[in-house]
Design a protein around this motif. Structure first.
Motif, PDB file in Angstrom:
ATOM      1  N   GLY A   1       1.221   2.780   4.243  1.00  0.00           N
ATOM      2  CA  GLY A   1       1.146   1.324   4.362  1.00  0.00           C
ATOM      3  C   GLY A   1       2.151   0.757   5.357  1.00  0.00           C
ATOM      4  O   GLY A   1       1.788   0.067   6.301  1.00  0.00           O
ATOM      5  N   CYS A   2       3.432   1.065   5.149  1.00  0.00           N
ATOM      6  CA  CYS A   2       4.484   0.454   5.981  1.00  0.00           C
ATOM      7  C   CYS A   2       5.057   1.403   7.026  1.00  0.00           C
ATOM      8  O   CYS A   2       5.859   0.984   7.858  1.00  0.00           O
ATOM      9  CB  CYS A   2       5.604  -0.089   5.104  1.00  0.00           C
ATOM     10  SG  CYS A   2       6.582   1.183   4.253  1.00  0.00           S
TER      11      CYS A   2
ATOM     12  N   ILE B   1       0.898  -1.161   0.000  1.00  0.00           N
ATOM     13  CA  ILE B   1       0.000   0.000   0.000  1.00  0.00           C
ATOM     14  C   ILE B   1       0.935   1.210   0.000  1.00  0.00           C
ATOM     15  O   ILE B   1       1.299   1.731   1.048  1.00  0.00           O
ATOM     16  CB  ILE B   1      -0.921   0.025   1.235  1.00  0.00           C
ATOM     17  CG1 ILE B   1      -1.753  -1.243   1.299  1.00  0.00           C
ATOM     18  CG2 ILE B   1      -1.805   1.277   1.220  1.00  0.00           C
ATOM     19  CD1 ILE B   1      -2.555  -1.393   2.575  1.00  0.00           C
ATOM     20  N   CYS B   2       1.351   1.603  -1.179  1.00  0.00           N
ATOM     21  CA  CYS B   2       2.437   2.567  -1.316  1.00  0.00           C
ATOM     22  C   CYS B   2       1.918   3.963  -1.653  1.00  0.00           C
ATOM     23  O   CYS B   2       1.579   4.248  -2.805  1.00  0.00           O
ATOM     24  CB  CYS B   2       3.413   2.104  -2.385  1.00  0.00           C
ATOM     25  SG  CYS B   2       4.035   0.430  -2.102  1.00  0.00           S
TER      26      CYS B   2
END
Length: 60
Positions: A25-26, A14-15
């Protein structure tokens, strides 16, 4: 060291960067994402510590 033994990326595919240049996302910064392949495992663990702090802030 085998590739699968290295500290793995927290990427969840999920960039998208938010207004603070952090992936939604991260929870890594764009610099952390860009440099991840060059980081050794110690540097990667430090990034994951930062990711954990950012995730806590988002969930507050």
């Amino acid at each position: 060291m085998r590739r699968q033994d290295r500290v793995q990326s927290p990427c969840v595919s999920i960039c998208a960067l938010d207004e603070n240049n952090v992936c939604i996302g991260c929870h890594r910064t764009s610099n952390e994402i860009m440099n991840w392949p060059r980081f050794d495992d110690e540097e990667r663990r430090k990034v994951l510590e930062n990711v954990a702090r950012r995730e806590e802030q988002v969930s507050l």
